[in-house]
Motif scaffolding. Structure first.
Motif, mmCIF file in Angstrom:
data_model
loop_
_atom_site.group_PDB
_atom_site.id
_atom_site.type_symbol
_atom_site.label_atom_id
_atom_site.label_comp_id
_atom_site.label_asym_id
_atom_site.label_seq_id
_atom_site.Cartn_x
_atom_site.Cartn_y
_atom_site.Cartn_z
ATOM 1 N N MET A 113 0.801 -1.140 -0.182
ATOM 2 C CA MET A 113 0.175 -0.012 0.122
ATOM 3 C C MET A 113 0.906 1.155 -0.013
ATOM 4 O O MET A 113 0.567 2.180 -0.776
ATOM 5 N N THR A 114 1.858 1.223 0.669
ATOM 6 C CA THR A 114 2.812 2.348 0.790
ATOM 7 C C THR A 114 3.441 2.787 -0.393
ATOM 8 O O THR A 114 3.610 3.589 -0.803
ATOM 9 N N SER A 165 -17.861 4.989 -7.677
ATOM 10 C CA SER A 165 -19.113 4.519 -7.940
ATOM 11 C C SER A 165 -19.248 3.620 -9.037
ATOM 12 O O SER A 165 -20.391 2.809 -9.221
ATOM 13 N N SER A 166 -18.296 3.095 -10.044
ATOM 14 C CA SER A 166 -18.379 2.265 -10.762
ATOM 15 C C SER A 166 -16.981 1.437 -10.919
ATOM 16 O O SER A 166 -16.136 1.735 -11.712
ATOM 17 N N PRO A 167 -16.428 0.793 -9.875
ATOM 18 C CA PRO A 167 -15.239 0.197 -9.939
ATOM 19 C C PRO A 167 -14.762 -1.034 -10.882
ATOM 20 O O PRO A 167 -15.233 -1.859 -10.867
ATOM 21 N N ALA A 168 -14.368 -0.520 -12.187
ATOM 22 C CA ALA A 168 -14.454 -1.341 -13.264
ATOM 23 C C ALA A 168 -13.458 -2.403 -13.161
ATOM 24 O O ALA A 168 -12.311 -2.430 -12.596
ATOM 25 N N GLY A 169 -13.728 -3.635 -13.548
ATOM 26 C CA GLY A 169 -12.933 -4.652 -13.571
ATOM 27 C C GLY A 169 -12.605 -5.519 -12.388
ATOM 28 O O GLY A 169 -11.592 -6.074 -12.125
ATOM 29 N N TRP A 170 -13.358 -5.437 -11.382
ATOM 30 C CA TRP A 170 -13.086 -6.017 -9.883
ATOM 31 C C TRP A 170 -12.832 -7.644 -10.221
ATOM 32 O O TRP A 170 -12.007 -8.082 -9.380
ATOM 33 N N HIS A 171 -13.969 -8.073 -11.062
ATOM 34 C CA HIS A 171 -13.896 -9.773 -11.069
ATOM 35 C C HIS A 171 -12.582 -9.987 -11.733
ATOM 36 O O HIS A 171 -12.198 -11.407 -11.842
ATOM 37 N N LEU A 172 -11.851 -9.125 -12.864
ATOM 38 C CA LEU A 172 -10.725 -9.478 -13.001
ATOM 39 C C LEU A 172 -9.461 -9.355 -12.360
ATOM 40 O O LEU A 172 -8.490 -9.951 -12.122
ATOM 41 N N LEU A 173 -9.583 -8.106 -11.660
ATOM 42 C CA LEU A 173 -8.428 -7.660 -10.627
ATOM 43 C C LEU A 173 -8.771 -6.821 -9.583
ATOM 44 O O LEU A 173 -9.462 -5.912 -9.792
ATOM 45 N N GLN A 174 -8.362 -7.342 -8.364
ATOM 46 C CA GLN A 174 -8.878 -6.587 -7.342
ATOM 47 C C GLN A 174 -7.929 -5.419 -7.078
ATOM 48 O O GLN A 174 -8.326 -4.353 -7.045
ATOM 49 N N GLY A 175 -6.668 -5.558 -7.107
ATOM 50 C CA GLY A 175 -5.636 -4.352 -7.324
ATOM 51 C C GLY A 175 -5.949 -3.220 -6.121
ATOM 52 O O GLY A 175 -6.040 -2.225 -6.304
ATOM 53 N N VAL A 176 -6.069 -3.831 -4.786
ATOM 54 C CA VAL A 176 -6.526 -2.955 -3.818
ATOM 55 C C VAL A 176 -5.641 -1.657 -3.759
ATOM 56 O O VAL A 176 -6.238 -0.609 -3.809
ATOM 57 N N SER A 177 -4.317 -1.914 -3.778
ATOM 58 C CA SER A 177 -3.529 -0.676 -3.621
ATOM 59 C C SER A 177 -3.398 0.164 -4.677
ATOM 60 O O SER A 177 -3.482 1.533 -4.610
ATOM 61 N N TYR A 178 -3.595 -0.475 -5.930
ATOM 62 C CA TYR A 178 -3.719 0.304 -7.242
ATOM 63 C C TYR A 178 -4.972 1.555 -7.171
ATOM 64 O O TYR A 178 -5.000 2.514 -7.361
ATOM 65 N N ARG A 179 -6.179 0.627 -6.982
ATOM 66 C CA ARG A 179 -7.335 1.237 -6.960
ATOM 67 C C ARG A 179 -7.527 2.369 -5.977
ATOM 68 O O ARG A 179 -8.064 3.411 -6.137
ATOM 69 N N CYS A 180 -7.017 2.232 -4.936
ATOM 70 C CA CYS A 180 -6.992 3.298 -3.886
ATOM 71 C C CYS A 180 -6.129 4.511 -4.067
ATOM 72 O O CYS A 180 -6.301 5.370 -4.101
ATOM 73 N N SER A 181 -4.910 3.976 -4.785
ATOM 74 C CA SER A 181 -4.193 4.904 -4.975
ATOM 75 C C SER A 181 -4.444 6.064 -6.199
ATOM 76 O O SER A 181 -4.331 7.095 -6.213
ATOM 77 N N LYS A 182 -5.323 5.552 -7.183
ATOM 78 C CA LYS A 182 -6.039 6.056 -8.218
ATOM 79 C C LYS A 182 -7.093 6.790 -7.581
ATOM 80 O O LYS A 182 -7.420 8.070 -8.578
#
Length: 259
Positions: A113-114, A165-182
């Motif tokens: 995350m960091t 509101s619309s987290p695209a592609g969750w079923h393909l990739l969770q990528g939690v740190s990436y999503r939070c950073s973006k």
């Protein structure tokens, strides 16, 4: 792209993928920028070979050592660009450098995350701060003109993966740190648009699409968008951006992305 005419542009993460594609297209414009600055971590390394080849053919391309997670590197890059520009400013800063770790909620760590947040969110903040004097100088060179990428602008390359509101592609990739950073980068863009507007600087976030790059392909599927299509689309969008777009997230086709 007839409306996009910049004297100088800096692209971070420019040694491959979208960053390299942007540099290539800036060097092919009918109205060539006086200076194209390509920031990358290791300008002399093997991964920057294509960039080195371009620089050998284009005297207006300057490769700048730039590690966006290192404040000292950012400061040195700003000094280097300022020296090259002489008395003129920087018209366009494209914060493209980013990283992705294919993590899940179960295996996410403090370290991941960091690291991702530092590169994807803090990096664009610090780069924007360091280059602000040069962006201000460019804006002052076009007094009275409307906000645009031809005047002075910060463009943050974001992702619809950071949309609340619309987290695209969750079923393909969770990528939690990436999503939070973006998601945080989108808010940073909004903050920059509010804080830098008085200086004549336009700040916008762009979603380049799910692109066929090393990062885009790392999830195990072939992305639908080529680098060529993404870059051409983004440059067309850049040519049309104005005050109405400040602080928004748009995709490579110019559509507003909810975030």
């Amino acid at each position: 792209m007839a409306g996009l005419h910049v004297r100088s542009v800096l692209v971070t993460g420019a040694n491959r993928g979208i960053g390299l594609g942007l540099v290539q297209h800036f060097l092919e414009m009918p109205k060539l920028p006086t200076w194209v600055f390509a920031g990358c971590r290791d300008p002399k390394g093997q991964r920057a070979q294509e960039l080195q080849n371009l620089a050998s053919k284009h005297p207006n391309l300057v490769i700048v050592p730039l590690e966006v997670s290192d404040p000292a590197s950012i400061k040195a890059a700003a000094a280097r660009v300022g020296e090259q520009l002489g008395g003129s400013g920087l018209n366009l800063l494209i914060n493209n450098a980013a990283m992705l770790i294919c993590d899940t909620l179960e295996n996410e760590t403090l370290e991941n995350m960091t690291q991702v947040y530092t590169t994807n969110t803090v990096g664009p903040l610090l780069v924007g701060q360091a280059f602000l004097p040069l962006l201000k100088k460019a804006a002052q060179g076009s007094p009275g003109s409307a906000l645009s990428c031809s005047k002075a602008a910060i463009i943050n390359v974001s992702s619809n993966g950071g949309s609340l509101s619309s987290p695209a592609g969750w079923h393909l990739l969770q990528g939690v740190s990436y999503r939070c950073s973006k998601a945080a980068l989108n808010m940073l863009t909004k903050c920059q648009s509010l804080g830098y507007r008085e200086h004549g600087i336009l700040c916008v976030a762009l979603h380049p699409g799910w692109v066929q790059t090393d990062m885009g392909s790392s999830v195990g599927h072939t992305p639908p968008v080529t680098v060529e299509a993404s870059v051409r689309g983004m440059l067309k969008v850049l040519s049309s951006l104005g005050e109405k777009d400040a602080g928004t997230l748009l995709d490579w086709e110019g559509k507003v992305v909810p975030w």
